[in-house]
Design an enzyme around this catalytic site. Structure first.
Site, PDB file in Angstrom:
ATOM      1  N   GLU A   1       0.826  -1.208   0.000  1.00 14.16           N
ATOM      2  CA  GLU A   1       0.000   0.000   0.000  1.00 14.16           C
ATOM      3  C   GLU A   1       0.863   1.262   0.000  1.00 14.16           C
ATOM      4  OE1 GLU A   1      -0.252  -2.499   2.033  1.00 14.16           O
ATOM      5  OE2 GLU A   1      -2.318  -3.166   2.325  1.00 14.16           O
TER       6      GLU A   1
ATOM      7  N   GLU B   1      14.788  -3.624  -1.803  1.00 18.31           N
ATOM      8  CA  GLU B   1      15.713  -3.985  -2.868  1.00 18.31           C
ATOM      9  C   GLU B   1      15.112  -4.953  -3.880  1.00 18.31           C
ATOM     10  OE1 GLU B   1      20.233  -3.328  -1.525  1.00 18.31           O
ATOM     11  OE2 GLU B   1      19.430  -5.299  -0.997  1.00 18.31           O
TER      12      GLU B   1
ATOM     13  N   GLU C   1       5.259  -5.529 -10.853  1.00 16.22           N
ATOM     14  CA  GLU C   1       6.583  -5.014 -10.473  1.00 16.22           C
ATOM     15  C   GLU C   1       7.704  -5.756 -11.187  1.00 16.22           C
ATOM     16  OE1 GLU C   1       5.349  -3.352  -6.020  1.00 16.22           O
ATOM     17  OE2 GLU C   1       6.475  -5.226  -6.211  1.00 16.22           O
TER      18      GLU C   1
END
Length: 653
Positions: free
Chosen positions: A291, A540, A570
């Site tokens: 979120e 990372e 992503e």
């Protein structure tokens, strides 16, 4: 009732003094709750572009001063007028309410050829409305029939063009015995005023207009009266209050387990030493890492659109707080962002938090629905939105067991921006009305960042051996991943499996269970003999999505505590070839969008077979990655549009 008190001289004067004093006592000691529709708020406070007709049923006339006080307190320049009858009762009412900032217009609908002052009153009312003054009317007055809209109210709205705000009221009261069964408030009780959505009366059929107004007034009365939803809300608040001591102990346990930050756990009780900055403040709440990542572009747009604005961001997890601190360095104006941990949903703690920060507007993210928090924002007149709203079938079923509470809670939002049509439909089944589907913020997110120097080093480290990545794994999945890795190593003996746990604090336990595998958080790198590398650092994932082309997305294999998957867009943005377990409901639209570019693996055996196939066929691996990347075009204007809506919400309060 009133006729007994409408004589002349001393008796009349005494009646006025007594009734005025009684109403001051009862209305002043009643604990009022005001439920004002967002579209009605500017009209009732004189901030709209036009005047307004405020409509009560006649039975709630004695409660009118409560709403008058509420409106005038927010705009002392308001001069509302109340339409009363031209008889003795009406004149008595005019004298009683005279000190409370409201004027009166005497007159009612003419009937059977008898002049009741309706025409003269109409002219005065039209003049007042054109000058911007609100007008209060009782559409079923002065003599009924009870709860039946008379034609005069509809005619006034049509001629003036002013919208009608339907108002319902309830309080602890006696019911008088007249035609309208008027409420006479009792002191030291509770009361509620509900103002519904404004109604525009056009040139539609008069019977239809009257039916619409009747329905809206009845609905407001129903909403104002005690209902199971309010009982459920009060029960929720009461249980949270009773559990507060246990929750305090829970916070100490979480602190010992590294899930809270020492010195900041009191923020979870609404306590902080950090001062509120001056000026406008918008509050955004994001529970965890996902979120938080999704609202970062909205935060950047808020800061860019208003150079003096401060943004308060709350999270529920330490990892999200750490990630936010890292990413703010890349946002222009990031020094105007303040982080706090969200208080637990205990009424006293939430009230303490809101009193400290006094946000001008607030937005929750995705499925963060906390009844006490939402109710407190409503009570303190903080306009509230829900960003990127999502609701799983499981959550919908859960809230469906308390439908009144769910509808009450969702009705508090000024607007809800759902991430998909599917989510919007689920919210609507629970009673959400002010909802649209502008898109998914996760589709609009920029690629995850990675330091170029570090990326080059990691690529060089992994260059001469087969490698795959298990990303955002949850407890229990590492055992399945290790099982798959051991199968693959029979064909690829030098295989390296990189594991990035969703919660980095689990890194030491994972490493211990995998023959003390090296951990990145400890500064360790894999040697030629190491089969696993535990990358338990925060923020990372962008680095490893670019360094490793074969990616399995965690939180997706069946097992206790795992459900819904993680965001596949992503890694897809970097052209990674992707697999996931069968649990994908949290990101169903994103997985649907990627289609065959994501392979579904139900268990460790299927996962091992897929990784072997991708290692053996680089061309196929590249093709799958390109297919995934082509499906990730960002909805780049969405953060800008949502930020604009939030700023407008702040300005409207």
């Amino acid at each position: 009732m009133l006729k007994r008190l409408t004589g002349a001289g001393a008796a009349r004067a005494s009646a006025i003094v007594l009734l005025r004093a009684y109403l001051r006592l009862t209305i002043g000691t009643t604990r009022w709750t005001f439920d004002i529709h967002p579209d009605a708020y500017p009209l009732l406070t004189g901030q709209g572009e036009q005047s307004v007709l405020v409509a009560f049923w006649h039975e709630t006339l004695a409660l009118t001063p409560a709403l008058l006080w509420w409106s005038i307190a927010r705009n002392p320049t308001l001069r509302p007028h109340v339409l009363i009858s031209r008889n003795r009762d009406g004149r008595l009412i005019a004298d009683i309410i005279a000190p409370w900032g409201a004027g009166t217009i005497a007159g009612s609908t003419d009937r059977k050829g008898k002049d009741k002052g309706g025409a003269a009153a109409l002219r005065q009312l039209l003049a007042l409305i054109r000058s911007g003054d609100p007008v209060v009317i009782t559409p079923d007055g002065p003599r009924g029939p009870r709860r039946q809209v008379e034609q005069g109210a509809i005619g006034l709205a049509r001629l003036s063009g002013a919208p009608i705000v339907p108002v319902g009221g309830w309080c602890a009261s006696w019911r008088l015995g007249g035609w309208d069964r008027m409420m006479l408030p009792l002191p030291f009780g509770r009361g509620r005023i509900v103002c519904g959505a404004p109604i525009a009366v056009t040139r539609e059929d008069q019977d239809t207009a009257r039916a619409n107004l009747t329905g809206a007034l009845d609905a407001a009365m129903h909403a104002a009266a005690p209902a199971p939803a309010r009982a459920a809300q009060q029960l929720w608040a009461g249980l949270a209050t009773l559990l507060a001591p246990a929750l305090t102990l829970l916070l100490h346990r979480r602190l010992a387990r590294g899930k809270e930050i020492r010195g900041r756990q009191r923020e979870r009780m609404g306590l902080t030493t950090q001062p509120r900055p001056p000026g406008k403040l918008v509050w955004l709440h994001a529970a965890s890492v996902g979120e938080t990542l999704s609202i970062l572009p909205v935060i950047a747009e808020l800061l860019a659109q208003n150079a003096s604005l401060h943004v308060l961001v709350t999270t529920a997890t330490v990892t999200a707080a750490t990630l936010l601190e890292q990413r703010l360095a890349d946002i222009k104006g990031g020094t105007r962002v303040i982080h706090q941990f969200i208080p637990l949903d205990v009424p006293r703690w939430i009230d303490r938090f809101l009193r400290r920060w006094r946000p001008d507007a607030a937005a929750l993210t995705e499925s963060e629905l906390w009844p006490n928090l939402i109710e407190a924002c409503h009570r303190q007149r903080i306009p509230l939105a829900l960003l990127n709203a999502r609701l799983s079938d499981r959550a919908r079923a859960g809230w469906g067991r308390v439908p009144g509470l769910a509808a009450r809670m969702l009705g508090r939002f000024a607007w809800i921006a759902a991430r998909s049509d599917r989510d919007a439909a689920r919210f609507r089944t629970l009673g959400a009305e002010r909802i649209d589907t502008p898109g998914d913020l996760k589709n609009a997110a920029p690629p995850l960042p990675a330091d170029p120097t570090t990326l080059a080093h990691v690529r060089a480290l992994l260059a001469h051996r087969p490698v795959w990545l298990a990303a955002a794994t949850h407890a229990g999945e590492e055992e399945e991943i290790a099982k798959a890795a051991r199968q693959i190593r029979t064909r690829y003996p030098t295989l390296l499996t990189v594991i990035v746990p969703r919660h980095p604090e689990r890194g030491p336990a994972i490493a211990e269970g995998l023959d003390n595998a090296p951990r990145r958080a400890a500064g360790q790198e894999p040697g030629p003999e190491d089969s696993f590398w535990i990358c338990d650092t925060l923020g990372e994932l962008g680095l490893f999505y670019q360094a490793v082309p074969i990616v399995f997305i965690g939180n997706s294999l069946p097992g206790p505590g795992r459900r819904g998957g993680h965001n596949p867009l992503e890694p897809a943005r970097f052209g990674a070839t992707l697999a996931t377990g069968p649990l994908t409901e949290n990101f169903l639209d994103a997985f649907t969008r990627l289609g065959n570019a994501v392979h579904i693996v139900p268990d460790a055996d299927a996962l091992a077979k897929w990784v072997e196939t991708m290692l053996a066929d680089p061309a196929r691996r590249t093709e799958a990655g390109q297919q995934a990347a082509s499906a990730t075009h960002a909805a780049s204007t969405l953060p800008n549009r949502l930020a604009t809506r939030l700023l407008a919400l702040m300005d409207a309060c």
